[in-house]
Design a protein around this motif. Structure first.
Motif, PDB file in Angstrom:
ATOM      1  N   ALA A  33       0.842  -1.210   0.000  1.00  0.00           N
ATOM      2  CA  ALA A  33       0.000   0.000   0.000  1.00  0.00           C
ATOM      3  C   ALA A  33       0.867   1.246   0.000  1.00  0.00           C
ATOM      4  N   HIS A  34       1.971   1.171   0.774  1.00  0.00           N
ATOM      5  CA  HIS A  34       2.898   2.314   0.835  1.00  0.00           C
ATOM      6  C   HIS A  34       3.463   2.607  -0.557  1.00  0.00           C
ATOM      7  N   ARG A  35       3.841   1.519  -1.245  1.00  0.00           N
ATOM      8  CA  ARG A  35       4.408   1.694  -2.582  1.00  0.00           C
ATOM      9  C   ARG A  35       3.367   2.312  -3.518  1.00  0.00           C
ATOM     10  N   LYS A  36       2.135   1.855  -3.397  1.00  0.00           N
ATOM     11  CA  LYS A  36       1.074   2.413  -4.251  1.00  0.00           C
ATOM     12  C   LYS A  36       0.891   3.906  -3.978  1.00  0.00           C
ATOM     13  N   ARG A  37       0.943   4.254  -2.693  1.00  0.00           N
ATOM     14  CA  ARG A  37       0.795   5.684  -2.340  1.00  0.00           C
ATOM     15  C   ARG A  37       1.929   6.504  -2.952  1.00  0.00           C
ATOM     16  N   LEU A  38       3.130   5.931  -2.885  1.00  0.00           N
ATOM     17  CA  LEU A  38       4.292   6.644  -3.442  1.00  0.00           C
ATOM     18  C   LEU A  38       4.120   6.855  -4.944  1.00  0.00           C
ATOM     19  N   ILE A  39       3.711   5.797  -5.620  1.00  0.00           N
ATOM     20  CA  ILE A  39       3.547   5.889  -7.081  1.00  0.00           C
ATOM     21  C   ILE A  39       2.459   6.917  -7.414  1.00  0.00           C
ATOM     22  N   PHE A  40       1.366   6.870  -6.642  1.00  0.00           N
ATOM     23  CA  PHE A  40       0.271   7.811  -6.896  1.00  0.00           C
ATOM     24  C   PHE A  40       0.739   9.257  -6.674  1.00  0.00           C
TER      25      PHE A  40
END
Lengths: 410, 423
Positions: free
Chosen positions: B13-20
């Motif tokens: 989820a953290h990675r997704k937030r970063l990408i977003f």
């Protein structure tokens, strides 16, 4: 003397000046600046104007590094503790300084346009010289944290206010017949505001992510340093190309790196051990670019500016610090740490020449002549504040720094 | 130690937030670039992409040399600044080059090679102006290579102008060539010490030779000896035709009748200022242009579709149209309208035994029959062209001390006559 020789000369003289001023218990920054004034065009002209201009690139890099370093204050776990106080103090100070200076400059006979621009510039507290004093004293504690956080926000607020005020002033002047439509000026003002803040933050955030992600794959100190300098140069360079604020962008890189991961925070420790040459060059050049002849042009309005800004800083910080959770020693000394006035203020004044040539000349004289005085006394009062608050520690020597640093890398 | 990457749902989820968030940041930068206002876009191209041809540099150099270069200090943090009304060099660490107007910075020209080259300086990078200001060799060196092949150099220095130097030389065809040049020096050339021996004359030279014709050793008419106040040496000889042409030129008429000096804007400057018009380089107090509110640095635009690109077209406009009609002017990027006050068709008195009318150049009237001019055969209606070797204007006439001797050059029909007027 060619540029490389000038650079070597600057570094060695800065070293000598740093030693000399320690005897008289004056901050190293002041020593660097005084050496700059001495070798610059104002006094001995040992360094030519051409070399000064060419070495300006080092100033850009140094300023990027300084703001990157200040950005670390936005590390979430740290900022959570001081954030509310810092925001309250900074906003109170900015508002009070703006209003006091607006009133003072109106009383001094300036038009409301010039007065509001001067008031916006007066908000600024110099990040570089203040941070250098903190570094030199190896200061740590609540006041140090509060100063760092306040300076970071202060510079962002100053830039924002200036952008808005210049937009308004340009719009108001355009009402009197112009080749550019008022709506175009309004659009440009709104655009600048968002671009300077949001755009710069976006750029800084992207480079910060790059720095954070990459830092997990580099382990040697030298490699980390290459990564850091590369990222700072990239940020400053791209910000200049895209007409963004190098200040906000560098700050955003620091803030992103500070929050990315534990590994990325290692960059700040390595940075603090390797960037002093850049800072020495930065302050000597800053000193060389101070023109003593401006003192002659200070005039009544300049003196008024100097006194009114000093008074508003003391009063606003004294009052707002009372309501913080800072210890008494920190609260009472807070105002004296916030006098320094240079960096961003000079940059903003210089952009005026392009954006509002009609009123740039008097503002330039008033601000630059006062900056000359503030830049010399600012570091002294910051040192005084930190010493009185009991947050200054003895500077570690090279050997102990090396030893302390070793275990972190293992 | 290399951090362990643990693939937990939180990490994902953290990675997704970063990408977003990174995508949002990229979007902001892309949108900002797309919606950049035109005014900002054009300035960035101007600052970095202007290329200057040799012809343009020559044009700029000519303009710079014809206009009074003003030297401004202390207005801006920086070292020496040398400026003409709209191009200059600013030395400082923050802005390498700045274009100036009326002593105020109007535009930053980052790393632009133009100013240095426009002043004939070949050094790359920012230029230290101090040696140039102290060097009397600057204007000569700047013109020597391409224009002053013949060593016969005569200098006409007009002390009241302070900064203006006109270089005159004789070409291989025996014709006098005038090369206007300008430089700044607080202690310019003295009358003695100039290489005048090479300019041989058929007449004895003294201060009273002023106004006499000058021949070379082959008997070719070179021109008219122009003043030198403190020495017997000739400092300048001006071509007779050139004197008439200069004194009756649109520039001289504009100066004499309206009190305004203008200069065409070279193409390269249009790129900086976005104006297609005529640059006001000087305005004289008490004359119509100053009364109308013109300032040096203004750009006169066309009120109709006829382009105003030369002094002649401006003069034509002022003479043909009703001068109380508004004239659009660009001042610091803003368009304003200036109106000439109604013309006063009256004679002005002078301290030299004549009145003059400035609406049609400087036409003499009410000549004192006991005066030197009348005695020399000059009559009402003749035109005064020069006083002490300088193109005459109401300002110049007002400045001349009545207690000192002066030399007037007058046009009688198509004839030129010099008259020495002693107090």
């Amino acid at each position: 003397m060619n540029q490389l020789a000038s650079l070597g000369f600057i570094l060695l003289l800065a070293l000598v000046a740093g030693h000399l001023v320690k005897w008289v218990r004056v901050p190293e920054v002041t020593g660097y600046i005084l050496v700059g004034v001495l070798i610059g065009p104002s006094v001995l002209s040992l360094i030519s104007g051409a070399n000064l201009a060419a070495l300006g690139i080092f100033s850009d890099v140094a300023l990027g590094l300084i703001l990157f370093s200040i950005g670390s204050i936005f590390e979430f776990s740290k900022f959570r503790h001081i954030g509310r106080d810092v925001i309250r103090v900074t906003i109170t100070d900015a508002l009070a300084t703006f209003l006091v200076m607006l009133f003072a400059m109106k009383v001094a006979g300036q038009s409301w346009q010039a007065a509001s621009i001067i008031a916006a510039i007066a908000i600024e507290t110099a990040a570089a010289s203040t941070l250098m004093v903190i570094r030199e004293l190896n200061a740590e504690g609540p006041l140090t944290d509060a100063i760092t956080g306040t300076i970071a926000l202060n510079n962002v607020i100053c830039l924002t206010t200036f952008t808005l005020v210049v937009g308004f002033v340009r719009y108001s002047l355009s009402a009197n017949g112009t080749t550019i439509a008022g709506s175009a000026i309004a659009y440009e003002a709104v655009y600048r505001f968002f671009w300077q803040i949001l755009g710069s933050a976006a750029l800084g955030y992207l480079v910060g992510l790059l720095l954070g992600a990459w830092s997990e794959h580099v382990h040697e100190q030298g490699e980390v340093l290459i990564l850091l300098i590369g990222c700072i140069l990239l940020t400053v360079g791209l910000a200049l190309v895209l007409h963004l604020s190098t200040l906000v962008a560098s700050l955003a890189v620091g803030a992103t790196a500070a929050n990315y991961s534990e590994t990325s925070r290692r960059v700040f420790q390595i940075q603090s051990r390797t960037d002093p040459p850049f800072y020495a060059i930065f302050f000597v050049l800053a000193g060389a670019n101070l023109h003593l002849s401006l003192l002659k042009t200070l005039g009544i309005v300049g003196i008024f500016y100097f006194l009114a800004r000093g008074a508003s800083k003391v009063v606003s910080f004294s009052l707002s610090a009372r309501r913080t959770r800072l210890p008494q020693a920190a609260r009472s000394n807070f105002p004296y740490a916030m006098f320094a006035h240079a960096g961003l203020a000079i940059g903003l004044v210089l952009t005026l020449g392009r954006r509002l040539p009609e009123i740039a000349a008097p503002i330039t004289t008033i601000v630059l002549s006062s900056v000359l005085i503030y830049e010399l006394i600012g570091p002294l009062t910051t040192k005084f504040a930190l010493l009185r608050a009991g947050e200054a520690h003895k500077s570690p020597d090279i050997q102990s720094t090396e030893m302390a640093a070793e275990p972190r890398q293992s | 130690m290399t951090p362990q990457i643990v693939k937990t749902p939180e990490a994902s989820a953290h990675r997704k937030r970063l990408i977003f968030s990174a995508a949002v940041a990229v979007l902001i930068l892309v949108l900002g670039t797309i919606f950049r206002p035109a005014s900002l876009r054009s300035s960035s191209t101007t600052e970095s992409e202007v290329t200057v041809s040799q012809a343009e540099i020559e044009q700029i150099r000519k303009i710079a040399s014809n206009s009074a270069i003003s030297f401004v200090t202390g207005r801006f943090a920086g070292a020496a600044q040398i400026v003409d009304p709209y191009l200059g060099v600013f030395l400082g660490s923050h802005i390498p080059f700045v274009a100036w107007k009326n002593g105020m910075a109007v535009s930053a020209i980052q790393s632009h090679p133009l100013p240095a080259e426009a002043f004939g300086i070949t050094s790359s990078g920012p230029v230290n102006m101090q040696p140039i200001l102290n060097s009397s060799a600057f204007p000569i060196a700047a013109f020597k290579s391409d224009q002053l092949a013949v060593p016969n150099i005569a200098l006409n220095w007009t002390p009241t102008d302070g900064a203006s130097v006109i270089l005159a030389t004789r070409s291989s065809e025996g014709k006098v060539i005038f090369v206007p040049g300008s430089f700044i020096d607080t202690a310019p050339f003295s009358c003695s010490g100039t290489p005048l021996e090479e300019l041989r004359t058929t007449i004895p030279v003294s201060t009273h030779s002023v106004g006499n014709v000058l021949f070379d050793t082959n008997g070719t008419l070179l021109g008219l000896v122009v003043s030198c106040r403190d020495s017997a040496a000739i400092i300048s000889a001006m071509d007779v035709d050139a004197i008439i042409a200069k004194a009756t030129s649109p520039e001289a008429t504009l100066r004499a009748s309206y009190g305004i000096a203008t200069s065409s804007i070279p193409q390269v400057s249009e790129k900086f200022f976005g104006a297609d018009g005529l640059l006001v380089t000087n305005v004289w107090k008490g004359l119509p242009a100053a009364d109308a509110g013109f300032l040096p640095g203004d750009v006169i635009l066309s009120p109709n579709k006829q382009p105003i690109a030369t002094s002649a077209s401006l003069l034509q406009l002022l003479q043909s149209a009703n001068t109380t009609a508004g004239i659009p002017v660009l001042r610091f990027g803003r368009r304003i309208t200036l109106r000439f006050p109604p013309a006063k068709d009256t004679s002005l008195p002078s301290a030299f035994g004549f009145d003059y009318r400035r609406q049609d150049g400087v036409t003499l009237e009410n000549l004192d029959v006991r005066g030197a001019l009348y005695a020399a055969g000059i009559r009402d209606g003749d035109k005064l062209l020069q006083a002490d070797g300088r193109v005459v204007s109401p300002v110049l006439l007002a400045r001349l001390a009545p207690s000192a001797p002066h030399y007037f050059t007058v046009q009688i029909g198509d004839r030129l006559k010099g008259v020495f007027v002693a107090p």
